[in-house]
Design an enzyme around this catalytic site. Structure first.
Site, PDB file in Angstrom:
ATOM      1  N   GLY A  18      35.992  39.171  24.157  1.00 42.31           N
ATOM      2  CA  GLY A  18      35.360  39.562  25.412  1.00 42.31           C
ATOM      3  C   GLY A  18      36.162  40.627  26.121  1.00 42.31           C
ATOM      4  O   GLY A  18      37.336  40.857  25.814  1.00 42.31           O
ATOM      5  N   GLY A  21      37.351  43.309  33.627  1.00 46.40           N
ATOM      6  CA  GLY A  21      37.871  44.395  34.439  1.00 46.40           C
ATOM      7  C   GLY A  21      39.357  44.633  34.279  1.00 46.40           C
ATOM      8  O   GLY A  21      39.842  45.736  34.500  1.00 46.40           O
ATOM      9  N   THR A  24      41.111  43.048  27.744  1.00 47.44           N
ATOM     10  CA  THR A  24      40.294  42.631  26.621  1.00 47.44           C
ATOM     11  C   THR A  24      40.935  41.403  25.991  1.00 47.44           C
ATOM     12  O   THR A  24      42.157  41.320  25.896  1.00 47.44           O
ATOM     13  CB  THR A  24      40.199  43.768  25.577  1.00 47.44           C
ATOM     14  OG1 THR A  24      39.672  44.923  26.226  1.00 47.44           O
ATOM     15  CG2 THR A  24      39.307  43.397  24.415  1.00 47.44           C
ATOM     16  N   VAL A  25      40.109  40.455  25.552  1.00 48.43           N
ATOM     17  CA  VAL A  25      40.607  39.234  24.922  1.00 48.43           C
ATOM     18  C   VAL A  25      40.314  39.305  23.425  1.00 48.43           C
ATOM     19  O   VAL A  25      39.192  39.607  23.017  1.00 48.43           O
ATOM     20  CB  VAL A  25      39.960  37.972  25.540  1.00 48.43           C
ATOM     21  CG1 VAL A  25      40.498  36.716  24.871  1.00 48.43           C
ATOM     22  CG2 VAL A  25      40.208  37.928  27.046  1.00 48.43           C
ATOM     23  N   LYS A  39      44.917  37.853  25.745  1.00 49.38           N
ATOM     24  CA  LYS A  39      44.373  38.779  26.750  1.00 49.38           C
ATOM     25  C   LYS A  39      45.349  39.935  26.899  1.00 49.38           C
ATOM     26  O   LYS A  39      46.494  39.758  27.297  1.00 49.38           O
ATOM     27  CB  LYS A  39      44.177  38.072  28.089  1.00 49.38           C
ATOM     28  CG  LYS A  39      43.532  38.958  29.143  1.00 49.38           C
ATOM     29  CD  LYS A  39      43.240  38.168  30.392  1.00 49.38           C
ATOM     30  CE  LYS A  39      42.508  38.976  31.426  1.00 49.38           C
ATOM     31  NZ  LYS A  39      42.234  38.200  32.638  1.00 49.38           N
ATOM     32  N   ASP A 140      36.585  32.654  41.382  1.00 50.64           N
ATOM     33  CA  ASP A 140      35.707  33.418  40.502  1.00 50.64           C
ATOM     34  C   ASP A 140      35.113  32.501  39.441  1.00 50.64           C
ATOM     35  O   ASP A 140      35.107  32.809  38.261  1.00 50.64           O
ATOM     36  CB  ASP A 140      36.474  34.568  39.846  1.00 50.64           C
ATOM     37  CG  ASP A 140      35.549  35.680  39.348  1.00 50.64           C
ATOM     38  OD1 ASP A 140      34.403  35.774  39.846  1.00 50.64           O
ATOM     39  OD2 ASP A 140      35.972  36.446  38.475  1.00 50.64           O
TER      40      ASP A 140
END
Length: 192
Positions: A18, A21, A24-25, A39, A140
């Site tokens: 995934g 912002g 990237t993982v 990550k 979040d």
């Protein structure tokens, strides 16, 4: 850093789990067979302030451990590289099971599974808010930040926006002053 490069095939596109912002993982597998999610923080987004926030995120994640929170296994700071290593949850984000299950060839979640997932998330958030040694507010919480294991049990993830809850008038410590509108607690939405 070299171990993480090796286990992710040098952060190849084929290992991307995934993108967000702040990074990237990537999926990886250690030599002992342990699967991990790495990550990799976007260096362009992070500056000197970003390094402090990255360290604050590590500090928060090392203080919370619960069966319904994704575990931080380690981290790496090597020059411009800033990496967080998490446990890997093979069923991925809840969002793919809710919004794109047809496209991904998944079965829709049954009501019993949905209830179990909701209770798992509630238990994780309850721990963060009131049962941990220090109380934290996630800020979040959304389907893309809830990950599922093979047993379809849920774990809350992405603690980059966690905020230390105020304690008797003391100043709050924040990791980031951002969030996804519509997924924030109303009392924090006005501060972003």
């Amino acid at each position: 850093i070299q171990v993480l490069r090796n286990v992710t095939n040098n952060f190849s596109e084929e290992n991307v789990l995934g993108k967000g912002g702040f990074g990237t993982v990537y999926k990886g597998e250690l030599h002992n067979g342990t699967k991990i999610a790495v990550k990799r923080m976007n260096t362009g987004v992070l500056g000197d302030k970003g390094l402090a926030e990255f360290k604050s995120e590590i500090d928060v994640l090392t203080k919370v451990r619960h069966r319904h929170l994704v575990a931080l296994l380690g981290y790496c700071l090597d020059g411009d590289e800033k990496l967080l290593v998490y446990e890997y949850l093979p069923q991925g984000a809840l969002s793919r099971h809710l919004f794109s299950w047809k496209e991904e060839g998944l079965q829709p979640l049954e009501w019993k599974q949905r209830l179990t997932i909701a209770l798992d998330v509630a238990r994780g958030v309850e721990y963060l808010h009131s049962l941990a040694h220090q109380s934290f507010i996630h800020r979040d919480l959304k389907p893309s930040n809830i990950l599922l294991g093979d047993d379809m049990r849920a774990k809350v993830a992405d603690f980059g926006l966690v905020r230390l809850a105020p304690d008797g008038g003391k100043t709050s410590i924040e990791t980031r002053l951002a969030g996804t509108f519509g997924y924030l607690a109303p009392e924090y939405a006005g501060k972003i």
